[in-house]
Design a protein around this motif. Structure first.
Motif, PDB file in Angstrom:
ATOM      1  N   SER B  11       0.823  -1.318   0.153  1.00 33.04           N
ATOM      2  CA  SER B  11       0.116  -0.006  -0.187  1.00 33.04           C
ATOM      3  C   SER B  11       0.821   1.152   0.115  1.00 33.04           C
ATOM      4  O   SER B  11       1.907   1.532   0.920  1.00 33.04           O
ATOM      5  N   PRO B  12       0.610   2.159  -0.938  1.00 37.43           N
ATOM      6  CA  PRO B  12       1.279   3.626  -0.931  1.00 37.43           C
ATOM      7  C   PRO B  12       0.972   4.148   0.249  1.00 37.43           C
ATOM      8  O   PRO B  12       1.741   5.056   0.695  1.00 37.43           O
ATOM      9  N   LEU B  13       0.292   3.887   1.091  1.00 39.23           N
ATOM     10  CA  LEU B  13      -0.155   4.677   2.375  1.00 39.23           C
ATOM     11  C   LEU B  13       0.786   4.326   3.446  1.00 39.23           C
ATOM     12  O   LEU B  13       0.769   5.025   4.641  1.00 39.23           O
ATOM     13  N   GLY B  14       1.463   3.351   3.526  1.00 38.51           N
ATOM     14  CA  GLY B  14       2.160   2.905   4.476  1.00 38.51           C
ATOM     15  C   GLY B  14       1.431   2.343   5.680  1.00 38.51           C
ATOM     16  O   GLY B  14       0.293   2.423   5.843  1.00 38.51           O
ATOM     17  N   LEU B  15       2.168   1.591   6.645  1.00 39.79           N
ATOM     18  CA  LEU B  15       1.398   1.022   7.817  1.00 39.79           C
ATOM     19  C   LEU B  15       1.168   2.171   8.853  1.00 39.79           C
ATOM     20  O   LEU B  15       1.898   3.095   9.064  1.00 39.79           O
ATOM     21  N   PRO B  16       0.045   2.238   9.494  1.00 38.28           N
ATOM     22  CA  PRO B  16      -0.504   3.219  10.221  1.00 38.28           C
ATOM     23  C   PRO B  16       0.076   3.040  11.731  1.00 38.28           C
ATOM     24  O   PRO B  16       0.072   3.839  12.576  1.00 38.28           O
TER      25      PRO B  16
END
Lengths: 457, 376
Positions: B11-16
């Protein structure tokens, strides 16, 4: 594209989400509004020492638990199940943005369940004050759950500034959050009253008690109808312009908008003239009719809310064909089949001759014999179109294209968003568009017979 | 086809949150979920079996288990949300493809759990009215098989998630022009049946400990004969579960891929494997001890050690899952894009929510106690 696509005949996979989500909302709104009903009315019954009313509330709490804790809870988790299967990329995106919001919602869910069971099973065991407090704990936690989930679904419709500022709070407080919370809170109050009427008219024989229930539940019902209307209007104003336009252009949505306003007015009038002014009108038939109209209003609203998002699953972020909007240019350049793990792997096993240096070669695709070209076209249809269009059933492509010429179909495939602005752009190469067109032409029926234009000559 | 090619990009959002945090909540949530899940998995079947006996104590235990089942199922569903949430954050690249390949059975879980849950309520309503007809007994069996079937689907999905090497075979068995029809199950995997049976064996041991807890802590109004019978039965049931789990566990180890087996049986993992395998011995010893010298403390210790055993199983399973997935996907390869304030808020919510739940339970317990005192 990045995930395997689930082919669901007749309906399409995303319609399963709509089905599960809509039936869930019918009960989850009652789970919120009914919680307030039980808390407020139990407090009232205790303070007025009305034993009959308390007995009714006990009976209603059992009905409430059977419906919300079982059906509501399972369909709620069922939405998780379904979105992961039908829209994996959108789910992946949402979970990365909102995992802690969902975590908090989980906590409210736990509190809801424990307090609901304690409220019902400890009836007449707890002292009245503790009993009422537990009722309020349930109501507040259920409403908090509504707030959190609504913020997430609101984000899907209008992420606001999130694409420019991708942080949690921008996503959570998107332009749709407050209007949708308002509308859903209203829906919860309204539906709770309708459920109460439905239950009470079948269970309560004592007319005096039934009238009491009728009049006490009419005010939250009327307030709910007003909040739904206010929230609905605000929801409309906070829609992206394109989504508002979709409401006007798509004839089905157009009709449904009229239906929802008409049905909401009918429900309001029935509530006002019935339980509010004339509690004696409450009969099983009347409450069934009222309930049916209420469900129609909520169901229509949910359908419209989902449908105006097209062509996105998350507006301006994830498209229905499981592509991030940010990926479109690279996918168009590299090719749709080449960019998708599963499409590429499928061709590698079925038609390895179309590969050059490990990549799919457009020229080799075009050089395939006709049956293989159709096979590739069908693969493209599955991964690029089947999220909204079935082969036979819901928005079936053959029916939509009936009578179209090959040139028209080819032009549509190359520029779907120009033909209908609520369709996603073509995310493949011209060669892939050619093969998809050939497949669509192969399944398009001829112009139906029986229509004559002789008089026009 | 190289299964690695089937994995989606990160995911381009990265891990939260850091991966350890995600893994912790996944394992913690799964451990909590295991308790009620074990109780319905083996408990409903056991209740149906116990009804076949004429012994009033056996019938009483059957009734008590089923009477509590609606609450147990609700908690099980609720506790299942947390691992489901965190599995999707950390393991989305293997979770979604695996479940889509078996989409219809996976989707059917919704309807099956619904049918099983309403079936349980229907049974319980008849039970409380003391009107158990042959039909309601048959319903008990149906509900038991439904929940066992759900367990089988889960084992399929979670096994397939850890073995992307199986994906091409499952996909090619059920597809239409490259789209998964979702009509398959991973039945070619020989380790699925023993894994499912292993879960059943462990579930029997959890039901045994739960029955003892219930009889000693919650069944003060039951006749003394019943409360004397349960510890004997619990020990017997636990022993059966132990033997069952040992046999199925051996079968599981023998049928799993050789790489997984050698991971479990090679240091440093070997130590955890041995501890996990021996862990059921502690509650079993405590049950024996209780037969010899009954004390409430022993019951609490048995419950605690049983939960510890389930946690150990979940931890071992997590290590194995990571080892199995590692050749195909680097879990947590994406950068961490920490959502600090939401994370802290979630933890505060968690603490506050737990506090409210404890407050409610204390109030209910106080009310029950004062009612029992008044009735004496």
């Amino acid at each position: 594209m990045h995930y395997p696509w689930w082919y669901v005949p007749f309906l399409t996979a995303p319609m399963l989400i709509a089905a599960v989500a809509t039936i869930h909302v019918f009960v989850s709104m009652y789970a919120v509004g009914g919680g307030f009903f039980l808390a407020v009315e139990t407090q009232h019954a205790y303070s007025t020492r009305n034993r009959d009313y308390l007995a009714y509330l006990h009976d209603h709490a059992w009905f409430f638990i059977l419906l919300t804790v079982v059906f509501g809870a399972i369909t709620g988790v069922g939405i998780w199940w379904t979105i992961g299967l039908s829209s994996p990329l959108a789910t992946e995106t949402l979970i990365h943005i909102f995992v802690f919001a969902w975590g908090m919602e989980y906590v409210t869910f736990l509190v809801e369940i424990v307090s609901a069971f304690a409220f019902y099973y400890s009836w007449e065991k707890l002292d009245s004050l503790t009993h009422i407090r537990i009722g309020w704990v349930y109501a507040i936690s259920a409403w908090l759950s509504l707030v959190i989930i609504t913020a997430i679904t609101a984000f899907m419709l209008n992420p606001g500034a999130w694409p420019q500022h991708p942080d949690f709070w921008t996503a959570f407080f998107n332009p749709q959050t407050v209007p949708q919370i308002l509308a859903r809170t209203g829906g919860a109050f309204l539906l709770a009253s309708l459920y109460v009427y439905l239950h009470a008219t079948f269970r309560v024989k004592d007319l005096q008690l039934r009238n009491l229930i009728g009049s006490r539940s009419s005010r939250p019902g009327l307030l709910g109808a007003l909040l739904v209307t206010l929230g609905g209007l605000w929801w409309y104003l906070a829609l992206p312009e394109s989504a508002r336009a979709a409401l006007v252009v798509a004839s089905a949505l157009n009709i449904l908008m009229v239906v929802i306003f008409a049905v909401t007015i009918v429900v309001f009038l029935m509530l006002y003239l019935g339980p509010y002014r004339n509690p004696g009108w409450l009969t099983p038939g009347f409450s069934l009719l009222l309930f049916a109209f209420g469900m129609a209003a909520i169901g229509t609203g949910e359908f419209i809310r989902e449908a105006v998002r097209k062509p996105y699953i998350i507006y301006n972020v994830v498209l229905g064909d499981q592509i991030l909007t940010s990926e479109i240019p690279s996918v168009q350049e590299k090719g749709f089949l080449n960019s998708g793990q599963w499409t590429k792997a499928y061709l590698a096993t079925q038609l390895p001759q179309v590969f050059s240096n490990g990549e799919i070669d457009d020229q080799k695709l075009l050089a395939l014999p006709q049956p293989d070209r159709i096979q590739v076209g069908q693969l493209l249809f599955q991964y690029h179109c089947n999220d909204c269009h079935s082969l036979a059933g819901y928005t079936a492509v053959p029916a939509l294209l009936q009578g179209w010429s090959p040139e028209m179909i080819h032009a549509l495939v190359l520029n779907p968003e120009k033909a209908k602005f609520f369709m996603p752009p073509w995310s493949g190469t011209p060669a892939e568009a050619e093969l998809l067109s050939e497949y669509l032409i192969s399944i398009t029926p001829a112009q139906p017979t029986g229509m004559s234009y002789d008089g026009a000559h | 086809m190289n299964p690695t090619d089937l994995l989606p990009p990160t995911s381009p959002l990265g891990l939260p949150a850091p991966l350890w945090f995600i893994r912790f909540f996944k394992v913690f949530g799964f451990s909590l979920h295991m308790v009620p899940m074990n109780l319905w998995f083996a408990g409903i079947l056991l209740s149906a079996v116990l009804l076949l006996f004429r012994d009033p104590a056996a019938r009483r235990l059957s009734a008590r288990l089923m009477d509590q089942m609606p609450i147990i199922i609700a908690l099980g569903i609720n506790f299942g949300v947390i691992p489901l949430l965190f599995i999707q954050v950390g393991y989305y690249r293997v979770f979604y493809p695996a479940t889509i390949l078996i989409a219809w059975p996976w989707f059917a879980v919704i309807g099956l759990v619904m049918a099983g849950y309403y079936g349980t309520y229907l049974y319980v309503v008849q039970l409380r009215r003391d009107r158990l007809t042959p039909w309601s007994r048959a319903l008990g069996w149906i509900v038991a098989f439904i929940f066992m079937g759900v367990g089988f689907i889960f084992v399929n999905g979670l096994s397939l998630m850890s073995s992307p090497g199986q994906w091409p075979a499952v996909w090619s068995a059920a597809h239409l022009s490259g789209a998964a029809t979702g009509l398959a199950l991973d039945l070619q995997n020989a380790s699925i049946l023993p894994r499912w049976l292993l879960m059943f064996g462990l579930a029997l041991t959890t039901v045994a400990v739960y029955s003892l807890c219930d009889a000693t802590l919650l069944a003060s109004r039951e006749p003394p004969e019943y409360r004397a019978w349960v510890p004997r039965f619990a020990l017997l049931l636990y022993s059966l579960g132990l033997v069952w789990a040992a046999a199925a566990g051996t079968g599981y180890i023998l049928t799993m891929p050789s790489a997984s087996r050698s991971f479990l049986l090679t240091p440093p993992q070997l130590a955890l494997t041995v501890i996990t395998a021996l862990a059921p011995g502690l509650p079993w010893l405590l049950l024996i001890l209780y037969r010899w010298r009954p004390a409430r403390l022993l019951v609490l210790l048995a419950a605690l050690s049983q939960f510890g055993m389930l946690v150990l199983n979940a931890v071992s399973r997590q290590f194995l899952q990571d080892a199995e997935v590692a050749p195909f996907a680097a879990v947590g390869a994406e950068p961490v894009n920490l959502q600090l304030v939401p994370l802290v808020l979630f933890l505060l919510f968690f603490l506050a929510g737990s506090g409210v739940v404890i407050w409610i339970l204390v109030k209910v317990r106080q009310a029950e106690t004062s009612l029992a005192t008044a009735s004496r």
